[in-house]
Each structure stands twice: as C-alpha cells, then as structure tokens.
Design a protein around this motif. Structure first.
Motif, short mmCIF file in Angstrom:
data_model
loop_
_atom_site.label_atom_id
_atom_site.label_comp_id
_atom_site.label_asym_id
_atom_site.label_seq_id
_atom_site.Cartn_x
_atom_site.Cartn_y
_atom_site.Cartn_z
N TRP C 46 -18.40 4.10 0.15
CA TRP C 46 -18.18 5.39 -0.52
C TRP C 46 -16.67 5.62 -0.62
O TRP C 46 -16.11 6.41 0.13
N ASP C 47 -16.01 4.90 -1.51
CA ASP C 47 -14.55 4.96 -1.60
C ASP C 47 -14.11 6.22 -2.34
O ASP C 47 -14.34 6.36 -3.53
N LEU C 48 -13.47 7.14 -1.62
CA LEU C 48 -13.02 8.40 -2.24
C LEU C 48 -11.58 8.32 -2.70
O LEU C 48 -11.09 9.24 -3.35
N TYR C 49 -10.88 7.24 -2.34
CA TYR C 49 -9.46 7.17 -2.68
C TYR C 49 -9.18 7.28 -4.18
O TYR C 49 -8.19 7.91 -4.57
N PRO C 50 -10.01 6.68 -5.05
CA PRO C 50 -9.72 6.82 -6.49
C PRO C 50 -9.61 8.29 -6.92
O PRO C 50 -8.82 8.60 -7.81
N TYR C 51 -10.38 9.18 -6.26
CA TYR C 51 -10.34 10.59 -6.65
C TYR C 51 -9.08 11.29 -6.15
O TYR C 51 -8.76 12.39 -6.59
N LYS C 57 -1.85 7.55 -2.98
CA LYS C 57 -1.92 6.39 -3.87
C LYS C 57 -2.89 5.31 -3.42
O LYS C 57 -3.41 4.58 -4.24
N SER C 58 -3.08 5.16 -2.12
CA SER C 58 -3.90 4.01 -1.72
C SER C 58 -4.51 4.21 -0.34
O SER C 58 -4.09 5.06 0.44
N TYR C 59 -5.50 3.38 -0.08
CA TYR C 59 -6.10 3.24 1.25
C TYR C 59 -5.01 3.06 2.30
O TYR C 59 -5.06 3.66 3.37
N TYR C 60 -4.01 2.25 1.97
CA TYR C 60 -2.99 1.93 2.97
C TYR C 60 -2.07 3.11 3.25
O TYR C 60 -1.61 3.29 4.37
N GLN C 61 -1.80 3.91 2.20
CA GLN C 61 -1.01 5.12 2.45
C GLN C 61 -1.79 6.05 3.38
O GLN C 61 -1.23 6.60 4.33
N ARG C 443 -7.48 -3.36 9.29
CA ARG C 443 -6.48 -2.94 8.30
C ARG C 443 -6.84 -3.39 6.88
O ARG C 443 -5.96 -3.68 6.09
N THR C 444 -8.13 -3.47 6.59
CA THR C 444 -8.54 -4.01 5.31
C THR C 444 -9.63 -3.13 4.71
O THR C 444 -10.60 -2.82 5.40
N PRO C 445 -9.47 -2.73 3.43
CA PRO C 445 -10.55 -1.99 2.78
C PRO C 445 -11.72 -2.93 2.51
O PRO C 445 -11.81 -3.56 1.46
N LEU C 446 -12.62 -3.03 3.49
CA LEU C 446 -13.68 -4.04 3.42
C LEU C 446 -14.66 -3.75 2.29
O LEU C 446 -15.38 -4.64 1.85
N GLY C 447 -14.68 -2.51 1.81
CA GLY C 447 -15.54 -2.19 0.68
C GLY C 447 -15.19 -2.98 -0.57
O GLY C 447 -16.06 -3.21 -1.42
N GLU C 448 -13.92 -3.38 -0.68
CA GLU C 448 -13.53 -4.12 -1.89
C GLU C 448 -13.21 -5.58 -1.62
O GLU C 448 -12.89 -6.33 -2.54
#
Lengths: 164, 44, 552
Positions: C46-51, C57-61, C443-448
C-alpha cells in the motif's frame, strides 16, 4: 569512607551472574571455533583500490569484470557495484564450483548478499570485499544490494545460475 | 541514602523461573540462527 | 545542608525546563512517526508515497526523517529532560548553573531546526547513518553537531551539580538516580567523540569542498564508534526507571542497590569499544579486531543480563507484597491497571527478545546470516522503539501529570495505547526478523523490488498490519499527553503525583571505588584506545579518497 572494598551481592544474583557469564563464554567459543577452525570467516581483505579509476584502469580487474576460471571447478569473479547495477548481472557456473567473489564500488556504498548463502558483504568505494562459497546445489541464487545507494537501490540485483 | 535497614527475608524464586525461561529461549533462538550459518557452508 | 525528603519537589522553573524538553521530544515524535507507518505500508503493497509527491519526494526521504526525528531527536530530547529531573530529584538540590543547562537545551533546539531545513527540502535523504560518499547539504551535518553539542552542555551542567553536592555532603554516597544520570551522560560524551570527529574532520571539510575526497571506511569506523553506544544512551535512562522508579510505582523496592550501581559503571566501561560489530562485513577492518569487538560486545551484554535479574526481582518483591503467591502469582498481582507501570512492563517483555536478537547480532560470523537484512530494523525496534520509547511513554504518564499538576487524561485509554504499541510491535518486529532470515534487505522499498519471492508476501503484509497498529498507538499517545498537559483536570492537593523513587531492599554500604568517576573514566578511555587506536591509525595512514555523490 571506611566501608569494605567489596560489595555485597545477593546469593541468587551471584548464581545468575555465573550462569549468564557461562552462557556468553559458550557462545563465543562456538563462534570462534566456527570462524577460525571451520572456515566461517568474515570479509576482511583490507585491499585498497582507487574508486575513481577502478572501472577504467586497464590494470584493474574491474575494468573487465566477470568470471575467471582458475582450475576446473574453481573460479573467481570480479564484480563492480555502481548506481544502480552490478556488473556483471548474471554469472553461470557448474554445480560444485568453488567461487571467490571480489566486489568493489566505483561510486557510493552498496551491499552484496547472495541469497541462501553466507556471502554478505558491505561494498565500500576504495576497498575490496571478498568471500568464497561452494555452490553445491543447482538453481538460481539472486545477489541483491543490501545497502541504501540512492533512488534506484531497490532494483539493484543480479543472479548466479548454478547448472546441474 | 539510609545507612542500614533490617533486611526482609525474600527469595526471588519466581525471578529464577523467569530467567530460566529466558535462557532456554535464548539458546533455542540463537542456536537456530547458528544452525542456519553452519548449514549454508564455509566462506573460506 | 538540607534534609533529604521522600517528596522533594522541583521548582516551577525547573518543571518548566523539563517540560520544554518533552515538548521538543514529542514534537519530533509527532512528525517522525508519520513516516514509519508509510514504510511499513509500502512493504505491504500500500504505497502512499506517490500521493505525497508534492511535499515528500521519496521513500528514502521519509525513512531519513523517521530515523533522524524518532531515533535521534525524540530520544535525545526526552533523555536530557528526564535526566535533568533525576539529577535534581536524586541530589535534592537545584542545578549548580541552570543557565548552562538552558544554553545546552537551546543549542539543541537550534540544531534540530537547522537539521530540519535540508531534511524537508530533500537535500539530505541520506538516512540517519548518513554514510558517505553520499553527500548531504552541509546544514544537515551542522545541525546534528549542534544537537550533540547541546546534549554535551547539559551533561556538563549535571557534573557541576554533582560536584557541588559532593562538596556539601562529604562522606555520603551519590544517590543512585543522580549517579546513573551522570554516568549515562559521561558514557554519551565519550561515545559521541566518534561522530564529532567524523563530522568535523571528514564530512564538513568535504561538504564545503575544502577536500576532494575522504576515506569511507574511516568515516564508517568513526560513525560506529558512536553508533552502538548510542543504543545504551537510549537504554540506560529506561534502565534507571526500571531499577529505581518502576519498583516504587509497583509498590516494591529496588532489589539490589549495589548491583544497580555496578551495572551502570560497567556500562560506562564497556559501552563504547564495541563498534566493529556493526562492521563485521566491512572490507577494511581486520578480522582479529572484529573478533575482539565481538568479545567486548558480549561483555556489554553482561550488565544487561544482570539488569534483567535485578529488575524482575524488584518486581517480584512488589508482586508478593501485593499478595501474589506461587511462582507466577506475583506477576498477576502487579498493578496492571496503571498505564505507566504497564508500559514499562511491556517494554521489558519486548526487550527480552531485543536482547536475544542483540546477542545474535554480536555473534561474529552468525551475523552473516542477518547483516543488512530486515532483521536489523526488526531488532532495533525492540530496543529503541520498545525498551526505550515505550518506557519513555510510560514515564511521561506520571511525569506530565507531575510537571503540570493535572490528572492523566483517561488512564484507560493510556492502558489501551500501551497494549496497542506492544501488540503492533510484536507483529511488526516478528515479521521483520523472519524476513531478515529469509534474506530480505533492510532500507529497501520491498513493495517495488523486482527480486521479492512470493514466500515473503505474508510477512510483508504483517509488517503493514503491525505498522498500522503502531501508527494508531503513537498518535493516541500524543493525543493523551496533549490532552493531559493542556486540557487536563487540575489535580487536588491529595492527588498530586510525586516522583517515584524506590528504596533499596538490600542497602549494603557502597565502597569508595564504586562512588567515584575517576577509575571508571580512565578504564573506559583506556579500553577505547586499545580497541580502536591500531585500526584507526591504519585507516588514517592508508586513506583512500572518495568524492561525494547526490544519488537520491
């Protein structure tokens, strides 16, 4: 102050001190034996390279990364980590091969972990990480970047194909 | 800090049981990761 | 000379000063905690970062903000405030130079604000370990330095106060909670030398373009010099509360005063020379030194194991006093309706597993199985986010009523909050540990990530569910605290909270060597020099220059 130089410790507590110390000693012996007698070693080559020329210098093995056969069933592989890929991305070896990995980075830090093996290394620009694994079972072994290395980090991986 | 007070008799028997559970859990969990290491083969 | 009393009260000015620390701490927590669940949700698909794109800006930020605000700012601000209170209450005297402490606090506030600018502008998305050669905006390094320097200054304030007390009370033993506070700060000041040297001699000159390249292995070594004792900086204030406050809250006593003191001295001695166990898979640290640090890390596990016994024995004593019978009846007899006690008990239970994971991490080659995997954040969410954070939450459930003179808003909700944190963390951290054993990287967005096998999916879903429960729990916590502090019912004279300080059950006299800093400080520094000098000299003399990169 004129108190005794020794503190009083509850007898139950003293027993617990002995048990926990004993347990830690047993653990350290077990990992020490595995490390120094059986060969479960950590990557610590201490070899240094220049990260700015390591990929281009013709004398650097990472200017032409990939697999080298040393003897039948014995290989070494030079892998260059960079944003955001491993070069090479795919390596094929026959089952039973002993493969030594030499990995370095030409830019930021990366990680290098081969799934289902004990190969797990930090890749640091300027340094060479090295470990060996014997591939006893045929199949595909992905190697993935385990350290944050920028926006393409999640897609940074490769694979070893072990052929029967 | 009060200098000296009469000590009440108290034996931490329950604590010993809790610590025993801890030790067994520690050995089992630590041992299982150690086993994974050994089963994956040497790195030399 | 003043007479020691059981209900020594801080002045309104001092209460306000401690309160400001809590405001800083909880403000950081309220922003930083927005992002933790976003990470967990991403794992579950359920990646909400795009919204959030226009702002974040990013998962990492998000991950960087979460780490810096929660692990560094929330903890440091809470700890300096709490230790101010325990120093004053322990010594039953005001700070020797209050203005020095005020200065330290405001330096810390400026540091947080300076750090926030590049963080929010996506100019420092380098995670809370800020490993070079990723190069953050220099403001990020300056801000973090100010936070550390602010905490140092507050520490100096404690030492001056301790020295003044000693002069006023010749022949007396330092009260335990004050001693533990200063020992924690002294350990922290030795420990943070590493990151101070990293920032001042490597990162800042490099970020300002004064040097073209820095040695990355050297920077990592300086970082982990601080990075592991940082964990003890989080844990020791919780231990202080578990040893000397929790038993009182539960109606018991400190089981062993001398053991509690010994444990804190052992932490001063052994917390710092252990950093290589974070660098077991680093290429530039000699193998023999890694093994030495693994023995040293085991030595620092020892005082934690002693703590477990002494604290649980103190609780058993309390439970038996309350009528608990048999081997386990005392557990049931503890005050399970007191949210402050329950938070700390649950924090201790989670730390049971945190300790086991920690010993596993420290175990030299066993670490190969889990290094840089999801196991590691799974582990430290049991230490910093459970043993420390859940305890700190529990402490504020009496501390905020104490500071404000108001009643805790709906204690039932506070109880629910503690249990939600406990359950959410169990689900989250168990899933993360299992994922790590299966090889999932941290430290990895495993969803992608394209390499995620189907067998991870169930565990990734549990990460998301745990994160969702924690998300509700943390904002419920902040709501309860805000309601208490700003809208809570005024407590009557008889309902006023006092600072809980437990009497020792065994109060054997303390020998002189256990009541003086000198031998322990000398020992600590010597151990650090022995454990680090040879490797540092080698790294400095064979340094390899790396230029900086912005890759986010």
């Amino acid at each position: 102050m004129t108190t005794k130089p020794i503190i009083e410790i509850d007898p139950y507590e003293k027993t617990w001190m002995r048990i926990s110390l004993g347990l830690l000693v047993v653990f350290i012996i077990m990992v020490g034996v595995a490390g120094y007698a059986l060969g479960f070693q950590l990557p610590a080559s201490e070899t240094r390279v220049n990260p700015q020329t390591v990929a281009t210098d013709p004398n650097s093995p990472w200017s032409n990364p990939g697999l080298r056969e040393l003897a039948p069933g014995k290989y070494e592989v030079y892998i260059l980590a960079q944003i955001w890929l491993f070069n090479p991305r795919e390596i094929t070896v026959p089952v039973g091969s002993t493969v030594t990995f030499y990995v370095t980075s030409k830019d930021v830090q990366h990680g290098f972990k081969i799934q289902d093996t004990n190969i797990n290394m930090q890749i640091i620009p300027g340094y060479v990480s090295t470990l060996t694994h014997v591939f006893d079972k045929p199949g595909e072994y992905p190697y993935i970047c385990t350290e944050y290395c920028g926006s393409g980090h999640a897609a940074m991986f490769g694979k070893i194909i072990v052929e029967p | 800090m009060p200098k000296k007070q009469p000590e009440e008799p108290f034996e931490p028997k329950g604590t010993i049981v809790v610590m025993a559970i801890f030790v067994v859990t520690l050995i089992v969990l630590w041992g299982s990761v150690y086993y994974i290491l050994i089963s994956r083969g040497v790195t030399l | 000379m003043t007479i020691a009393t059981a209900n020594y009260d801080l002045t309104p000015q001092e209460k306000k000063f401690v309160g400001w620390h809590l405001i800083l701490a909880i403000s950081a927590l309220s922003v930083g905690s927005l992002f933790g669940p976003l990470q967990a949700f991403e794992h579950a698909g359920w990646d909400l970062y795009p919204y959030l794109q226009p702002v974040f800006k990013s998962y990492y930020q998000g991950l960087t903000i979460h780490g810096v605000l929660n692990a560094l700012v929330w903890t440091t601000a809470f700890i300096t405030g709490f230790l101010t209170l325990t120093t004053i209450r322990g010594l039953q005297r005001s700070l020797r130079y209050p203005k020095l402490n005020y200065t330290g606090f405001w330096v810390m506030v400026v540091g947080v604000l300076v750090t926030a600018v590049p963080l929010l502008a996506n100019n420092a998305s380098v995670l809370y370990t800020f490993y070079p050669p990723m190069k953050a905006d220099w403001l990020f390094y300056v801000g973090l330095t100010l936070v550390v320097i602010g905490s140092w200054i507050e520490g100096y304030g404690f030492y001056f106060t301790m020295a003044a007390w000693r002069k006023e009370h010749p022949g007396e033993t330092y009260p335990f909670i004050a001693l533990a506070s200063s020992v924690t700060m002294a350990m922290w000041q030795i420990a943070t030398l590493g990151v101070a040297i990293e920032i001042l001699t490597l990162l800042l000159p490099w970020a300002w373009g004064m040097v073209g390249g820095i040695d990355i292995q050297l920077a990592r070594t300086y970082f982990w010099f601080t990075g592991h004792p940082l964990v003890y900086f989080w844990l020791l204030p919780a231990y202080l509360s578990w040893y000397a406050m929790l038993p009182k809250q539960a109606g018991g006593k400190l089981f062993s005063d001398s053991m509690a003191r010994l444990v804190f001295w052992l932490f001063l001695l052994t917390s710092v020379p252990v950093g290589f166990h974070h660098q077991y898979v680093d290429p530039g640290v000699p193998d023999s030194w890694k093994f030495i640090h693994s023995i040293l890390t085991y030595s620092v596990a020892f005082p934690s194991m002693l703590t477990a016994f002494t604290v649980i024995a103190g609780l058993e004593y309390a439970g038996r006093k309350r009528g608990g019978k048999g081997l386990f009846g005392w557990i049931k007899a503890l005050p399970w309706d007191d949210p402050s006690v329950v938070s700390q008990l649950l924090a201790g239970i989670l730390f049971f597993f945190g300790g086991i994971g920690g010993i596993t991490n420290a175990s030299y080659n066993v670490n190969l199985v889990i290094h840089n995997t999801a196991w590691v954040p799974g582990h430290f969410h049991l230490t910093v986010s459970s043993a420390a954070t859940l305890s700190f939450m529990g402490i504020t459930y009496w501390l905020v009523p104490y500071l404000t003179g108001r009643k805790l808003w709906k204690p039932k909700w506070a109880l629910i909050q503690a249990w939600m944190w406990f359950i959410g963390m169990l689900i989250f951290s168990n899933a993360m540990h299992v994922l790590g054993l299966l090889g999932a990287p941290r430290r990895t967005p495993l969803g992608e990530a394209p390499y995620v096998p189907a067998e991870w999916n169930g565990h990734l879903l549990r990460v998301g569910i745990g994160g969702a429960i924690l998300f509700v729990a943390v904002y419920l916590y902040i709501f309860i605290i805000a309601k208490t502090a700003f809208g809570g019912e005024k407590a009557s004279e008889s309902e006023q909270v006092t600072i809980p300080v437990a009497e020792p059950l065994h109060a054997s006299p303390i020998p002189a060597w256990m009541d003086t800093f000198k031998p322990w400080l000398i020992g600590a520094v010597l151990l650090v020099v022995i454990a680090y000098a040879p490797v540092l000299i080698d790294l400095i003399t064979h340094a390899v220059g790396s230029p900086g990169f912005r890759v986010w």
